[in-house]
Every structure is written in structure tokens, then in C-alpha cells.
Enzyme design. Sequence first.
Site: not given
Ligand code: ADP
Ligand code: MG
Length: 402
Positions: A40, A202, A359, A382
Site C-alpha cells: 500500500r 460467501k 483482497g 470493499g
Molecule cells: P476476496 O478477498 O478476493 O474478495 P473472499 O474474501 O470472498 O475473496 O474469499 C477468500 C477466502 O475464500 C479465502 O480465504 C479462501 O480460503 C476461501 N475459500 C475459497 N474456496 C473455498 C472453499 N471451497 N471452502 C472454504 N473456503 C474457501
Molecule cells: Mg477477502
Amino acid sequence: MAKLSVRSLAVKGQRVLLRVDFNVPTEERDGKTCITDDTRIRESLPTLKHLVAGGARVVVMAHFGRPKGAVNLKYTLRPVAEHLSTLLGKSVLFSPEVVGDVPRGLIAGMQDGDVLLLENVRFHAEEELNEAGFAGALASLGDLYVNDAFGAAHRAHASTAGIAAHVGKAAMGLLMEKELQYLQGELSEPARPFVVILGGSKVSDKIGVIKALMEKANTFLIGGAMAYTFFKAQGIPTGNSRVEADKLDLAREILALAESKGVRFLLPVDNLETQEISATAQPRSTGVHGGVKGVSEGWEAVDIGPETVALYRTEIASAKTVLWNGPLGIFELPPFAAGTRSVAEAVAASGAVTIIGGGDSVTAVKQFGLADRMSFCSTGGGASLELIEGKVLPGVAALSEA
Ligand code: ADP
Ligand code: MG
């Protein structure tokens, strides 16, 4: 993009208040705060160097951690000032107070091209309350305002939004400009096919994004834990996989929406499943037998399977625009990283405009050494999601028109 850019500002001899995102991860080592990832800070260097080269007197504002509106030296920005000095190759002044006579005196002694960092703006409760008096006190330290803190642009705080009303001109920094160029500009009229890869933990985190992109995307490629909520919604076995049981109706609504709009919404056709979440686990493939095969009872899906990887790679290879948010498996553990890695490689090799937001997705791409091969990796988690959703970011809205 009608906002004023720092490139159009006459900054010579001006006191420029620059808001950046220096909210870096740190670690205590032998009683000393060490920065574990300075991305950052590095991301703010183009704007800082631009202002220094232009002869501005740069007063940098930032927040760090969650001091909850009170002075707490655990969250002092002093170590960041030291690190910034190293990165900039010039000494950076530090004001231990955010507003008032202390910074005022230090700023009065600055020469053109000097840089000063103010202490953590969140030491004042008025910052997060976007209190007008505090915004005015910050503004009184400078002549012009530049916001380069994209990662904080979805917050209406005094130093990210309120301050703009108290200065003559408020412009976006170079990082902010790039974020808007990719997340807003490139995605408003994307070159087609436009493929959206969505994963992560999620569905509920990404509903707004899915609905907004449904109006634009040609194809969605779904992975990560969110895939299993869609499985469950269709009656496909999910074993012990992470499912949002209260989002099944929503998942069905999204599937129906995709169908009615003629948007292709692809779910994994196979998965890797395991009974043990660990760095030494040996997951097995669920295989494909005439369509989607669900997850075995007592097993948890932790990555997309090889057939899905092949299918998704083909889709990505013909894309002209790719937007990716959310890892496709638990990439933090090597046995479950193959799907995310292989898809990341395909994105890097696609020749499309490739935008990575979120992230953990950016962390994954960096971990694979592929960040430089993407068109753009967003610095905002976010904030990038809210921008893609079409929401107005207060930190952007507050800026002057070009
Ligand atoms: P980003 O930060 O890129 O938006 P998220 O915060 O939504 O992504 O999700 C990231 C997390 O999702 C990671 O820590 C990863 O381990 C978890 N994840 C991905 N696939 C699975 C899975 N099949 N089961 C449980 N957790 C998962
Ligand atoms: Mg995340």
C-alpha cells in the site's frame, strides 16, 4: 470520468493535503513494529513522486488500524514515516499531532518538495464521524486536497470526504485515477466476451456485484465456497462443504436471473474434496459422471477439480475482458491451490483486459508471481466491490469536477 486529476493541478509551492491508504499489516519483532507487506505504501509512490517533482509541499494523511478515536501509540504512523523515507529516498517529516499548532509549525518550515506525514487521523473520533470542524481543521493545514486512498474511498470520513468541502480544489491521485479507469471505465463498455470469475467464501458478500454484472457479463465462472451454496440450491450433494443455508432462495433467484437474461452461469463440474483441512492433506477429485457430480458425504470441497479447470481455461482463453473476484479454492493451503493457480495462469495468458479485485484474490495472484501480467490488480477490497456494484463512493463523489 469527470473528476479532477492531480495531473491537472498547479502544485508548485502549494501545500497539498494528500490522503493515502497506509493501513499496512505489521508484526511485533523484539518490541519493534515491523511492516510485513508495504504494497500500500508503494502504491502511493507515483502520486507522491509526482507532487514532489512538481514542487508541492506534501502533507500526507492516513489512518492505521482501529485506535477507536483515541490516541494509542500502538497505532502510531511513525514507523511508516521511516519506511516511506527509505522508499522515497528522501527524509519524510513526521507530525506527532494530527491538527493544531504542532503540524502548523512544522508545515510552515517546509520547503517545496518536502513531505510530512501526520499522525494517525483515527486518533480523533471526529475522523470517522466526518465531523465538519475536524475536516475544516485538517483542511486549514493545506491549500489543495488530493485523495489517493482508494481502499478507504467507500467511507465518508473527515479526511476522505468531508475535507473536500473546505479546500479550493479536490483532485484524485494517480492510484485513485487508475482504480476508476479500470473498475469503472473498462467495465462500463467491456470488450466482449466479458467473463466474470467469482469465488471466495460467501455468496452473500457478492450479491450486489453478481446482480450488477448480470447486466453486463456474457459468462460467469463460479468457484470457491460460494459454488456449494449454488449446488445445494439445486439439490446437488455438498457433503461438509461450506454452504450458506439461509441463501438458497437467493442462489435460485440468481440462477433464474441468469437464465432469463441469457447469461451463462457456469458452476464447477467437478471438485477436489478432502476430509482434512491441512497443508499435508491429499484431496481427491469428485470426478464427472454425466454432468455435475456432487461432494461425497463426510467430505468437504476445497477447490475446483481438473475438468472444471480445463473448462474454465477454455472460456478465459476466448475472453476479451476478464474480471476476477474471489479465489476458487482454499489457495492458502498448497494442496488446495491448484485450481486458483491454473485459472490465474490462464487469465494472465489470455491477452484480454484482466482486472483482479478483492483482497484475497490479489494476494493469490501475487503469491503465484502473476500480478505483473494482469492489466490491473485493485488495491481496494470493499471499495472495489462497491464500485463494481455501481454505488457512489463518498471519497470520489467529494472530489472537484474536472
Ligand atoms: P476476496 O478477498 O478476493 O474478495 P473472499 O474474501 O470472498 O475473496 O474469499 C477468500 C477466502 O475464500 C479465502 O480465504 C479462501 O480460503 C476461501 N475459500 C475459497 N474456496 C473455498 C472453499 N471451497 N471452502 C472454504 N473456503 C474457501
Ligand atoms: Mg477477502
